[in-house]
Design an enzyme around this catalytic site. Sequence first.
Site, PDB file in Angstrom:
ATOM      1  N   PRO A 123      -1.993  13.795   7.564  1.00  0.00           N
ATOM      2  CA  PRO A 123      -2.960  14.677   6.877  1.00  0.00           C
ATOM      3  C   PRO A 123      -2.482  15.239   5.546  1.00  0.00           C
ATOM      4  CG  PRO A 123      -1.909  15.852   8.669  1.00  0.00           C
ATOM      5  CD  PRO A 123      -1.475  14.417   8.795  1.00  0.00           C
ATOM      6  N   ARG A 124      -1.155  15.295   5.314  1.00  0.00           N
ATOM      7  CA  ARG A 124      -0.670  15.844   4.040  1.00  0.00           C
ATOM      8  C   ARG A 124      -0.593  14.782   2.952  1.00  0.00           C
ATOM      9  NH1 ARG A 124       4.267  16.718   4.199  1.00  0.00           N
ATOM     10  NH2 ARG A 124       4.530  15.865   6.288  1.00  0.00           N
TER      11      ARG A 124
ATOM     12  N   MET B 268      -4.147  10.135   0.832  1.00  0.00           N
ATOM     13  CA  MET B 268      -5.360   9.679   1.511  1.00  0.00           C
ATOM     14  C   MET B 268      -5.728  10.623   2.653  1.00  0.00           C
ATOM     15  SD  MET B 268      -6.784   6.875   0.414  1.00  0.00           S
ATOM     16  CE  MET B 268      -7.498   5.920   1.751  1.00  0.00           C
TER      17      MET B 268
ATOM     18  N   THR C 146      -1.875   0.261   4.810  1.00  0.00           N
ATOM     19  CA  THR C 146      -1.782  -1.149   4.406  1.00  0.00           C
ATOM     20  C   THR C 146      -0.376  -1.683   4.678  1.00  0.00           C
ATOM     21  OG1 THR C 146      -1.159  -0.514   2.164  1.00  0.00           O
ATOM     22  CG2 THR C 146      -3.495  -0.873   2.572  1.00  0.00           C
TER      23      THR C 146
ATOM     24  N   ASN D 220      -8.803  -1.919   2.282  1.00  0.00           N
ATOM     25  CA  ASN D 220      -9.502  -1.208   1.199  1.00  0.00           C
ATOM     26  C   ASN D 220     -10.833  -0.683   1.727  1.00  0.00           C
ATOM     27  OD1 ASN D 220     -10.636  -0.302  -1.234  1.00  0.00           O
ATOM     28  ND2 ASN D 220      -9.422  -1.796  -2.357  1.00  0.00           N
TER      29      ASN D 220
ATOM     30  N   HIS E 112      -1.494  -0.398  -9.157  1.00  0.00           N
ATOM     31  CA  HIS E 112      -1.469   0.762  -8.255  1.00  0.00           C
ATOM     32  C   HIS E 112      -0.466   1.799  -8.746  1.00  0.00           C
ATOM     33  CE1 HIS E 112      -3.629  -1.867  -5.448  1.00  0.00           C
ATOM     34  NE2 HIS E 112      -4.009  -0.754  -4.845  1.00  0.00           N
ATOM     35  N   HIS E 113      -0.598   3.004  -8.183  1.00  0.00           N
ATOM     36  CA  HIS E 113       0.360   4.087  -8.458  1.00  0.00           C
ATOM     37  C   HIS E 113       1.775   3.665  -8.017  1.00  0.00           C
ATOM     38  CE1 HIS E 113       0.594   5.166  -4.165  1.00  0.00           C
ATOM     39  NE2 HIS E 113      -0.658   4.737  -4.135  1.00  0.00           N
TER      40      HIS E 113
ATOM     41  N   LYS F  29       3.375   3.365  -4.177  1.00  0.00           N
ATOM     42  CA  LYS F  29       2.908   2.387  -3.185  1.00  0.00           C
ATOM     43  C   LYS F  29       4.092   1.565  -2.672  1.00  0.00           C
ATOM     44  CE  LYS F  29      -0.610  -1.161  -2.441  1.00  0.00           C
ATOM     45  NZ  LYS F  29      -1.017  -0.566  -1.169  1.00  0.00           N
TER      46      LYS F  29
HETATM   47  P1  NAP Z   1       1.250   9.155   1.193  1.00  0.00           P
HETATM   48  O1  NAP Z   1       0.696  10.126   0.210  1.00  0.00           O
HETATM   49  O2  NAP Z   1       2.692   8.773   1.139  1.00  0.00           O
HETATM   50  O3  NAP Z   1       0.907   9.686   2.663  1.00  0.00           O
HETATM   51  C1  NAP Z   1       1.453   9.193   3.863  1.00  0.00           C
HETATM   52  C2  NAP Z   1       1.554  10.362   4.805  1.00  0.00           C
HETATM   53  O4  NAP Z   1       1.952   9.875   6.101  1.00  0.00           O
HETATM   54  C3  NAP Z   1       2.625  11.377   4.375  1.00  0.00           C
HETATM   55  O5  NAP Z   1       2.075  12.687   4.407  1.00  0.00           O
HETATM   56  C4  NAP Z   1       3.712  11.210   5.438  1.00  0.00           C
HETATM   57  O6  NAP Z   1       4.415  12.400   5.694  1.00  0.00           O
HETATM   58  C5  NAP Z   1       2.857  10.813   6.636  1.00  0.00           C
HETATM   59  N1  NAP Z   1       3.658  10.252   7.726  1.00  0.00           N
HETATM   60  C6  NAP Z   1       4.736   9.453   7.665  1.00  0.00           C
HETATM   61  N2  NAP Z   1       5.214   9.224   8.906  1.00  0.00           N
HETATM   62  C7  NAP Z   1       4.420   9.896   9.751  1.00  0.00           C
HETATM   63  C8  NAP Z   1       4.394  10.073  11.147  1.00  0.00           C
HETATM   64  N3  NAP Z   1       5.308   9.498  11.945  1.00  0.00           N
HETATM   65  N4  NAP Z   1       3.417  10.822  11.702  1.00  0.00           N
HETATM   66  C9  NAP Z   1       2.494  11.417  10.920  1.00  0.00           C
HETATM   67  N5  NAP Z   1       2.469  11.316   9.585  1.00  0.00           N
HETATM   68  C10 NAP Z   1       3.418  10.563   9.001  1.00  0.00           C
HETATM   69  O7  NAP Z   1       0.435   7.775   1.110  1.00  0.00           O
HETATM   70  P2  NAP Z   1      -1.112   7.564   0.747  1.00  0.00           P
HETATM   71  O8  NAP Z   1      -1.259   7.212  -0.668  1.00  0.00           O
HETATM   72  O9  NAP Z   1      -1.923   8.656   1.338  1.00  0.00           O
HETATM   73  O10 NAP Z   1      -1.391   6.218   1.561  1.00  0.00           O
HETATM   74  C11 NAP Z   1      -1.291   6.152   2.983  1.00  0.00           C
HETATM   75  C12 NAP Z   1      -1.538   4.707   3.414  1.00  0.00           C
HETATM   76  O11 NAP Z   1      -2.902   4.344   3.063  1.00  0.00           O
HETATM   77  C13 NAP Z   1      -0.642   3.676   2.690  1.00  0.00           C
HETATM   78  O12 NAP Z   1      -0.337   2.644   3.581  1.00  0.00           O
HETATM   79  C14 NAP Z   1      -1.538   3.172   1.552  1.00  0.00           C
HETATM   80  O13 NAP Z   1      -1.163   1.881   1.105  1.00  0.00           O
HETATM   81  C15 NAP Z   1      -2.868   3.175   2.257  1.00  0.00           C
HETATM   82  N6  NAP Z   1      -4.067   3.206   1.409  1.00  0.00           N
HETATM   83  C16 NAP Z   1      -5.171   2.615   1.916  1.00  0.00           C
HETATM   84  C17 NAP Z   1      -6.359   2.616   1.236  1.00  0.00           C
HETATM   85  C18 NAP Z   1      -7.546   1.963   1.872  1.00  0.00           C
HETATM   86  O14 NAP Z   1      -8.649   2.006   1.285  1.00  0.00           O
HETATM   87  N7  NAP Z   1      -7.392   1.360   3.053  1.00  0.00           N
HETATM   88  C19 NAP Z   1      -6.441   3.245  -0.011  1.00  0.00           C
HETATM   89  C20 NAP Z   1      -5.315   3.882  -0.535  1.00  0.00           C
HETATM   90  C21 NAP Z   1      -4.123   3.860   0.201  1.00  0.00           C
HETATM   91  P3  NAP Z   1       5.915  12.587   5.064  1.00  0.00           P
HETATM   92  O15 NAP Z   1       5.708  12.569   3.587  1.00  0.00           O
HETATM   93  O16 NAP Z   1       6.383  13.887   5.598  1.00  0.00           O
HETATM   94  O17 NAP Z   1       6.701  11.410   5.556  1.00  0.00           O
END
Ligand code: NAP
Length: 268
Positions: A13-14, A17, A103, A129, A157-158, A161
């Site tokens: 949640p933090r 996405m 992803t 996506n 991408h940013h 990633k």
């Molecule tokens: P992000 O900002 O790094 O967020 C990931 C979150 O997951 C962080 O808050 C992290 O916490 C948390 N996390 C890690 N391990 C965990 C666990 N064991 N239990 C609960 N939470 C945990 O990344 P994002 O940009 O949001 O992207 C997240 C994913 O979505 C990536 O795989 C990205 O490629 C994908 N994505 C998908 C789409 C789509 O349309 N499908 C679009 C954009 C991105 P910590 O920081 O404390 O580790």
Amino acid sequence: MSEQIVKIVIAGPRGKMGSEAVKMVTETEHFELVAVVDSKYNGQTLADVDGFGPLDVPIYENMDQCFTEQEPDVLVDLTNPKVGRKHMEIAFQHGVRPVVGTTGFTDSDIEELSNIAEEKQLGAIIAPNFAIGAILMMKFSQMAAKYLPDVEIIEHHHDQKLDAPSGTALKTAQLISEVRTKKEQGHPEEKEELEGARGSNFEGMHIHSIRLPGLVAHQEVIFGGVGQTLKIRHDSIHRSSFMPGIRLAVDTVMKLNVLVYGLENIIE
Ligand code: NAP
């Protein structure tokens, strides 16, 4: 008649996405955010975490405990592929339907998870996506590749990633390869003076991955024909672009009893 309430848990949640998903779920009338799973803040609520406002939603580090106590219908996972795969397995064990935007899943991950979904007769959706515009970009690219088989994909991408190429670029290449006659592009004697200069190679078509701060998620598919080029481009300029797709996936997964990979398979 009012719609049935869907009880949802969000993992991550933090994250960039995840925080958008919290907003979307809490603003959707027939969704209820019953809990979140995070690697921090166990036992607290979202109200205790900066940026969420007065949300009285419990935070769990342990997903098993979360599912046992909260009995949700759907898990929305937006973490990373290693964690996301484990989360899906736990969800299946608890009869919870996963909607996964994370992803980087491999083909064998998808196959194994599909087998579990089938065995449990539970719906699941993994979509690399969730932006509807990106799905259209992939479909239009597949259409064009029938007539213009020379194509290169550039995804931007940013720089935080983790996976490259992006799931969307790979999916686009797969869709194109279903309709184009396989061919090695470029000059047969082409040589890279610097390793990686021509990007990665998917059945002869090249994929280039750009990572820069300031970007969100963008992709350009460039076709070349005799005396002409065609560019199909999609830009997600804000992560809110993914939320209508996640909302649709949550509603759809409640009616499924198999795993569906790709949003394009649940929209007309
Ligand atoms: P992000 O900002 O790094 O967020 C990931 C979150 O997951 C962080 O808050 C992290 O916490 C948390 N996390 C890690 N391990 C965990 C666990 N064991 N239990 C609960 N939470 C945990 O990344 P994002 O940009 O949001 O992207 C997240 C994913 O979505 C990536 O795989 C990205 O490629 C994908 N994505 C998908 C789409 C789509 O349309 N499908 C679009 C954009 C991105 P910590 O920081 O404390 O580790």
